[in-house]
Design an enzyme around this catalytic site. Structure first.
Site, PDB file in Angstrom:
ATOM      1  N   ASP A 139      -2.507  -2.821   5.571  1.00  0.00           N
ATOM      2  CA  ASP A 139      -0.965  -2.799   6.058  1.00  0.00           C
ATOM      3  C   ASP A 139      -0.661  -4.612   6.450  1.00  0.00           C
ATOM      4  O   ASP A 139      -1.256  -5.307   6.085  1.00  0.00           O
ATOM      5  CB  ASP A 139      -1.071  -2.044   7.302  1.00  0.00           C
ATOM      6  N   HIS A 207       3.536  -2.845  12.436  1.00  0.00           N
ATOM      7  CA  HIS A 207       3.762  -1.423  11.264  1.00  0.00           C
ATOM      8  C   HIS A 207       2.200  -1.066  11.317  1.00  0.00           C
ATOM      9  O   HIS A 207       1.670  -0.014  11.538  1.00  0.00           O
ATOM     10  CB  HIS A 207       4.317  -1.605   9.991  1.00  0.00           C
ATOM     11  N   SER A 531       4.624   6.976   6.744  1.00  0.00           N
ATOM     12  CA  SER A 531       3.673   6.056   7.157  1.00  0.00           C
ATOM     13  C   SER A 531       2.814   6.467   8.382  1.00  0.00           C
ATOM     14  O   SER A 531       1.714   5.935   8.501  1.00  0.00           O
ATOM     15  CB  SER A 531       4.292   4.800   7.691  1.00  0.00           C
TER      16      SER A 531
END
Length: 602
Positions: A139, A207, A531
């Site tokens: 990520d 994120h 996600s």
């Protein structure tokens, strides 16, 4: 804008994106260096039938060897000179050659900013859950200093951290970035600024930090535990400038993104190599919209090869958030007739735009492009390519009609449009020159914050993430656990795959999820998207592996899928859309109990 069609001399029997790269080079556009490539190089994924011959080519800077396909071919990565693309593709050992493609997060950027929510991770997991298992997170944004990823003594839970944007050195994995092992991370944690100590730039609201906390956070800082709080962690920070490596008029233009498909495969190999024989599950909450959607991309073949290489491996992928975006269309082209795909493009749309149209290899379609004013800008037959140029000879549209992709035997039409074309309804007219099957599917590639779409009504099936159609991956959609009726998230992408298989495999809570906020040490933030659903299942598989480990047993990817399928909840009010929820909703307790039952019977 005065536009004119021209045919090209670009070799048409290669991947359309490689054709486009060669077309740009033919116009004098320099290919810039990126984190992992030198100037005038491109990162590629290849399928080869002779690994030794591939490695012996002096044009190839080798990357990862992902393993074998069912017929014995190898999926590999590497870097090659753009000038040698055609030569390498025509080598006897190269079955397929694809360039890197940019990836984006599968967070829903249009989710409402305020709403009543509840804590996802309220399962009261005992501290030993996930012990002995490695969870890999690929990520962007790793807050290794957040207390949720530290042991009670303050030391790190990370075994390794590969920052692909870090300073390269001879020991860098695959020749780029910088890796840090546990001792180096612990040393940095003792500094007043641990991020600066590692030379790592970390954004707020990262994120990757949020995703990692859902899967493996221990709640030591926030008080909210993830699914597998005792698992060890390996994090790979994907490079954020790995795509659009172009210099035009002397100005560098490397688009920021969430890494690319080549770096993704190399990250997976890196994590599994770190894990060795320990059980390991990898989370990928990234994706795209285009592709064949039949599991044949080289990324998906690489994933299938990696998890088939040995037991106790799994890769979990977010299904995507494109259900309601209007990016998919399908239809049937009849013999000697045409089908019009109408593409709605706003005025002054600032992004480059792409569309892929996949159709049966037995058919022969001709593509005609019609501008919003009704003028025809040209046609390309099967096996040809062409371009539309402006009065200054700049390429405005490049389009290609490739015959028989080597990975599935189907034909593919690709159209690449530059920014700020005249807005309105552009028509892609498909002429049925020779038709046996006639069916086609089309996808508009992802364009964050400026997404174009087909003219309604929309066909929202087949909207899965590009890399979420493989045979061995575990693909996860999202539902809203904060509502009493547990509805599917409005954004959660739909199957089936283009070849008729059911994906996603299951659904998990992904709507309004609280998890670690980067650069806060103890705080949490709320995000929504598939996600957030994927790491719930990643954590669940870590629990499954840990339970099997306690019984001294191993699990194949097929057994993991069976255990998940047998333990999902199917009493949700979502049965009108089975193509979106797969086996049903994840049930963590039932999944662990299924493993206990399986090995108690032995």
């Amino acid at each position: 804008m005065q536009l004119q069609f021209e045919s090209t001399d670009i070799f048409a029997d290669i991947d359309p994106r490689l054709q486009r790269l060669l077309e740009r080079k033919s116009r004098g556009i320099t290919i810039a260096a990126t984190t992992s490539t030198e100037k005038e190089e491109v990162a590629v994924i290849a399928k080869v039938n002779n690994l030794k011959e591939w490695l012996s080519m002096n044009e190839v800077y080798p990357g990862a060897n992902l393993g074998s396909t069912p017929n014995g071919e190898r999926i590999v990565t590497g870097r090659i000179p753009v000038s040698r693309i055609e030569h390498i593709k025509q080598s006897d050992c190269v079955v397929s050659l694809k360039p890197a493609q940019a990836l984006k997060s599968t967070i829903n950027i249009n989710s409402p900013a305020t709403a009543a929510i509840q804590d996802l991770c309220s399962q009261n997991s005992p501290e030993e859950q996930g012990s002995g298992v490695i969870v890999g997170i690929i990520d962007v944004g790793c807050d290794f200093a957040h207390k949720n990823f530290r042991n009670p003594d303050g030391s790190t839970r990370l075994l390794a951290f590969w920052n692909q944007d870090g300073h390269s050195n001879p020991k860098s994995p695959y020749g780029y970035g910088q890796q840090y092992k546990r001792d180096e991370i612990n040393q940095a944690l003792g500094a007043s600024d641990p991020y600066a100590a590692l030379g790592y730039e970390l954004e707020e609201r990262a994120h990757g930090t949020h995703v990692m906390d859902i899967a493996v956070g221990n709640g030591q800082g926030s008080g909210l535990s993830g699914v597998a709080p005792a698992a060890d962690i390996v994090f790979v920070q994907l490079s954020q400038n790995e795509y659009t490596p172009l210099i035009e008029n002397g100005e560098q233009a490397v688009e920021s993104c969430f890494g690319d498909t080549v770096a993704l495969l190399e990250a997976m190999r890196y994590i599994f190599d770190i894990a060795g024989d320990r059980p390991c599950v990898i989370n990928i909450s990234l994706g795209l919209y285009g592709g064949p959607h039949d599991g044949s991309t080289l990324v998906e073949q690489g994933i299938d090869a990696l998890v088939s290489e040995k037991p106790n491996r799994a890769i979990v992928i977010a299904a995507g958030n494109s259900y309601d975006t209007g990016i998919h269309a399908s239809g049937i082209v009849l013999p000697n007739q045409h089908f019009d795909l109408q593409w709605q493009i706003p005025h002054k749309n600032p992004k480059q735009k792409e569309i892929e149209i996949w159709y049966d290899g037995s058919d022969r379609f001709q593509l005609e492009i019609i501008a919003p004013d009704g003028s025809s800008l040209g046609r390309v037959d099967l096996g040809e390519n062409g371009e539309v140029v402006d009065s200054e000879d700049n390429t405005i549209i490049f389009f290609t009609n490739r015959h028989s992709d080597p990975n599935n035997g189907d034909n593919v039409i690709c159209v690449f449009m530059e920014p700020d074309l005249p807005g309105g309804i552009w028509t892609l007219r498909l002429h049925g020159v020779h038709v046996i099957n006639g069916k086609f599917h089309a996808w508009i590639e992802r364009e964050d914050h400026s997404q174009t779409c087909f003219v309604p009504p929309h066909d929202n099936t087949h909207t899965l993430n590009t890399i979420a159609c493989g045979y061995k991956s575990i693909v996860v959609g999202s539902y809203d656990n904060t509502k009493t009726n547990k509805p599917l998230s409005f954004f959660s992408s739909s199957g089936p795959t283009r070849d008729g298989r059911q994906k996603p495999d299951l659904i998990a809570p992904g709507h309004h999820i609280w998890a670690a906020a980067s650069r806060t040490a103890t705080q949490v933030i709320r995000m929504s998207g598939t996600s957030m659903a994927a790491p719930v299942v990643t954590g669940a598989i870590a629990l499954i592996f840990a339970e099997a480990l306690a019984h001294n047993q191993s699990l194949t990817i097929e057994e993991i899928r069976e255990l998940l399928a047998a333990s999902t909840q199917k009493n949700f009010p979502i049965h009108s859309q089975p193509e979106r929820y797969g086996y049903g909703a994840i049930n963590l307790n039932a999944a662990v109990s299924a493993v206990q039952d399986k090995f108690t019977r032995l």
